[in-house]
Design a protein around this motif. Structure first.
Motif, mmCIF file in Angstrom:
data_model
loop_
_atom_site.group_PDB
_atom_site.id
_atom_site.type_symbol
_atom_site.label_atom_id
_atom_site.label_comp_id
_atom_site.label_asym_id
_atom_site.label_seq_id
_atom_site.Cartn_x
_atom_site.Cartn_y
_atom_site.Cartn_z
ATOM 1 N N GLY A 148 0.820 -1.208 0.000
ATOM 2 C CA GLY A 148 0.000 0.000 0.000
ATOM 3 C C GLY A 148 0.855 1.260 0.000
ATOM 4 O O GLY A 148 0.525 2.249 -0.675
ATOM 5 N N ILE A 149 1.957 1.244 0.739
ATOM 6 C CA ILE A 149 2.848 2.412 0.737
ATOM 7 C C ILE A 149 3.503 2.583 -0.631
ATOM 8 O O ILE A 149 3.589 3.691 -1.174
ATOM 9 N N LEU A 150 3.974 1.479 -1.202
ATOM 10 C CA LEU A 150 4.638 1.564 -2.505
ATOM 11 C C LEU A 150 3.662 1.950 -3.611
ATOM 12 O O LEU A 150 4.026 2.678 -4.545
ATOM 13 N N ALA A 151 2.431 1.493 -3.516
ATOM 14 C CA ALA A 151 1.438 1.812 -4.543
ATOM 15 C C ALA A 151 0.770 3.150 -4.319
ATOM 16 O O ALA A 151 0.026 3.632 -5.185
ATOM 17 N N GLY A 152 1.005 3.779 -3.161
ATOM 18 C CA GLY A 152 0.415 5.081 -2.881
ATOM 19 C C GLY A 152 -0.989 5.020 -2.372
ATOM 20 O O GLY A 152 -1.670 6.062 -2.295
ATOM 21 N N ALA A 156 1.881 7.166 4.821
ATOM 22 C CA ALA A 156 3.190 6.755 5.305
ATOM 23 C C ALA A 156 3.743 7.828 6.243
ATOM 24 O O ALA A 156 3.430 9.023 6.100
ATOM 25 N N LYS A 157 4.566 7.379 7.191
ATOM 26 C CA LYS A 157 5.160 8.286 8.166
ATOM 27 C C LYS A 157 6.561 7.806 8.489
ATOM 28 O O LYS A 157 6.793 6.608 8.668
ATOM 29 N N GLY A 158 7.503 8.729 8.567
ATOM 30 C CA GLY A 158 8.872 8.360 8.886
ATOM 31 C C GLY A 158 9.823 9.516 8.664
ATOM 32 O O GLY A 158 9.417 10.632 8.294
ATOM 33 N N PRO A 159 11.110 9.292 8.884
ATOM 34 C CA PRO A 159 12.098 10.371 8.684
ATOM 35 C C PRO A 159 12.271 10.679 7.203
ATOM 36 O O PRO A 159 12.050 9.827 6.343
ATOM 37 N N GLU A 190 11.181 6.262 -0.239
ATOM 38 C CA GLU A 190 10.182 5.203 -0.246
ATOM 39 C C GLU A 190 8.777 5.732 -0.493
ATOM 40 O O GLU A 190 7.898 4.965 -0.917
ATOM 41 N N ALA A 191 8.541 7.002 -0.204
ATOM 42 C CA ALA A 191 7.232 7.623 -0.442
ATOM 43 C C ALA A 191 7.477 9.090 -0.749
ATOM 44 O O ALA A 191 8.214 9.775 -0.031
ATOM 45 N N ILE A 192 6.855 9.600 -1.826
ATOM 46 C CA ILE A 192 7.067 10.985 -2.281
ATOM 47 C C ILE A 192 5.706 11.622 -2.528
ATOM 48 O O ILE A 192 4.781 10.988 -3.053
ATOM 49 N N GLN A 193 5.614 12.887 -2.145
ATOM 50 C CA GLN A 193 4.401 13.655 -2.366
ATOM 51 C C GLN A 193 4.803 15.038 -2.880
ATOM 52 O O GLN A 193 5.626 15.731 -2.278
ATOM 53 N N VAL A 194 4.191 15.465 -4.004
ATOM 54 C CA VAL A 194 4.412 16.791 -4.572
ATOM 55 C C VAL A 194 3.095 17.548 -4.481
ATOM 56 O O VAL A 194 2.111 17.186 -5.149
ATOM 57 N N GLY A 195 3.080 18.581 -3.646
ATOM 58 C CA GLY A 195 1.818 19.295 -3.418
ATOM 59 C C GLY A 195 0.801 18.363 -2.788
ATOM 60 O O GLY A 195 1.005 17.819 -1.706
ATOM 61 N N PRO A 222 4.656 28.355 -3.878
ATOM 62 C CA PRO A 222 5.867 27.524 -3.853
ATOM 63 C C PRO A 222 5.523 26.043 -3.878
ATOM 64 O O PRO A 222 4.557 25.613 -3.245
ATOM 65 N N TYR A 223 6.358 25.294 -4.583
ATOM 66 C CA TYR A 223 6.132 23.860 -4.728
ATOM 67 C C TYR A 223 6.787 23.130 -3.536
ATOM 68 O O TYR A 223 7.976 23.328 -3.262
ATOM 69 N N VAL A 224 6.002 22.313 -2.858
ATOM 70 C CA VAL A 224 6.493 21.584 -1.674
ATOM 71 C C VAL A 224 6.553 20.102 -2.016
ATOM 72 O O VAL A 224 5.541 19.517 -2.440
ATOM 73 N N VAL A 225 7.747 19.551 -1.826
ATOM 74 C CA VAL A 225 7.965 18.126 -2.090
ATOM 75 C C VAL A 225 8.374 17.466 -0.773
ATOM 76 O O VAL A 225 9.326 17.906 -0.107
ATOM 77 N N LYS A 226 7.646 16.413 -0.400
ATOM 78 C CA LYS A 226 7.973 15.651 0.814
ATOM 79 C C LYS A 226 8.373 14.237 0.424
ATOM 80 O O LYS A 226 7.733 13.617 -0.429
ATOM 81 N N ALA A 227 9.436 13.739 1.060
ATOM 82 C CA ALA A 227 9.944 12.398 0.748
ATOM 83 C C ALA A 227 10.375 11.718 2.037
ATOM 84 O O ALA A 227 11.016 12.338 2.896
ATOM 85 N N ILE A 228 10.027 10.438 2.149
ATOM 86 C CA ILE A 228 10.397 9.629 3.318
ATOM 87 C C ILE A 228 11.540 8.702 2.927
ATOM 88 O O ILE A 228 11.461 7.998 1.913
ATOM 89 N N GLY A 229 12.570 8.719 3.727
ATOM 90 C CA GLY A 229 13.756 7.899 3.484
ATOM 91 C C GLY A 229 14.875 8.352 4.415
ATOM 92 O O GLY A 229 14.617 8.980 5.452
ATOM 93 N N ASP A 230 16.113 8.048 4.037
ATOM 94 C CA ASP A 230 17.253 8.476 4.851
ATOM 95 C C ASP A 230 17.489 9.968 4.620
ATOM 96 O O ASP A 230 17.823 10.381 3.500
ATOM 97 N N PRO A 231 17.326 10.808 5.648
ATOM 98 C CA PRO A 231 17.442 12.260 5.436
ATOM 99 C C PRO A 231 18.812 12.689 4.937
ATOM 100 O O PRO A 231 18.914 13.547 4.042
ATOM 101 N N ALA A 232 19.878 12.127 5.504
ATOM 102 C CA ALA A 232 21.223 12.551 5.114
ATOM 103 C C ALA A 232 21.500 12.217 3.650
ATOM 104 O O ALA A 232 22.075 13.037 2.914
#
Length: 289
Positions: A148-152, A156-159, A190-195, A222-232
């Motif tokens: 479900g996370i991969l298919a959107g 999802a929640k995480g760093p 692992e999960a990306i959201q644009v707007g 402004p365009y906001v992009v959120k992504a879950i994964g390794d922050p560094a």
């Protein structure tokens, strides 16, 4: 007429009283009292007991004080030695004793390991026998959440990181947003959201009526992009020379990357039904005819 004879001198040189020959010696005269043979011995006078008590009474002399001090020192030395031996423990034992203790401990450890393996085997049998169905259901649910996370289709929640793109001159184009998504995917997002759009395998970016769109939905600056994964890792991927941040600045825009310990990707995608692709049935494992 009796004649007086002198007696021989005693051992100390004194001369006893002279006695006459007619008078017999008192030592040779027999006892005439019939009660002398049965009479008890005369008791010691009380003064003798008092003298004996005075002799046995302890006296405070130099010898007694020295003996007392030596006894105290000897007791202190014995107590110190016993305490030191009790603290040393195994250090005071011989090599043979230590080897025997080690052998006993190893044998006990082997027995406990065997019992632990037996209990673990019994537990596995009980779990497999009574909870096999529940374990399968749990594994299926975990697999469903991952898909479900991969298919959107699941939140999802995480760093991860948040990228805020400002475009005062309107220079940001659809390929630039696509470059941002590709860089994040390459960095392990692992999960990306644009707007308000959840990015999945079928997501596309384009322009229509002078506005950027993602999956047909309009995007505004402004365009906001959120992504879950390794922050560094994702932060470094955005800032590499010639990367997204530098490309945005060359076009007159700015991309600010911020790390976060917890990011929520709550936009959901509606999976499209395939029109041409069909699932391949799983092969049967039965014997060939």
């Amino acid at each position: 007429m009796s004649t007086r004879l002198p007696d021989p001198p005693d051992g100390d040189g004194t001369t006893p009283e002279p006695r006459t020959a007619s008078q017999p010696s008192t030592a040779s005269q027999p006892s005439t009292s019939p009660s002398d043979s049965t009479a008890p011995t005369t008791a010691t006078p009380p003064s003798a007991w008092r003298r004996l008590a005075r002799v046995g009474r302890p006296r405070l002399t130099k010898a007694n004080a020295m003996a007392t001090a030596l006894a105290v020192l000897l007791g202190f030395a014995l107590a110190t030695q016993l305490q030191s031996q009790s603290r040393r423990g195994l250090e005071s034992l011989r090599t043979s004793d230590l080897v025997r203790i080690l052998d006993d401990q190893n044998a006990r450890s082997d027995r406990l390991d065997a019992e632990a393996r037996q209990l673990q085997a019994q537990r596995d049998e009980l779990v497999n026998g009574s909870q096999q169905g529940q374990a399968a259901v749990t594994a299926a649910r975990e697999r469903l959440d991952t898909l479900g996370i991969l298919a959107g289709t699941a939140k999802a929640k995480g760093p991860g990181v948040t990228i805020r793109i400002t475009d005062p001159q309107g220079k940001v184009k659809a390929p630039m947003l696509l470059d941002v998504v590709q860089e994040l995917r390459d960095a392990g997002a692992e999960a990306i959201q644009v707007g308000d759009v959840r990015v999945v395998a079928s997501t596309w970016f384009g322009a229509q009526d002078g506005a950027l769109r993602a999956d047909g939905k309009p995007l505004s600056a402004p365009y906001v992009v959120k992504a879950i994964g390794d922050p560094a890792t994702m932060d470094a991927a955005m800032r590499i020379p010639g990367g997204v941040v530098e490309s945005m600045r060359q076009e007159g825009a700015d991309a600010a990357v911020a790390r976060a310990d917890s990011i929520t990707v709550d936009a959901l995608a509606t999976p499209a039904q395939p029109r041409h692709a069909q699932p391949v049935p799983a092969p049967t494992t039965g014997p060939a005819p």
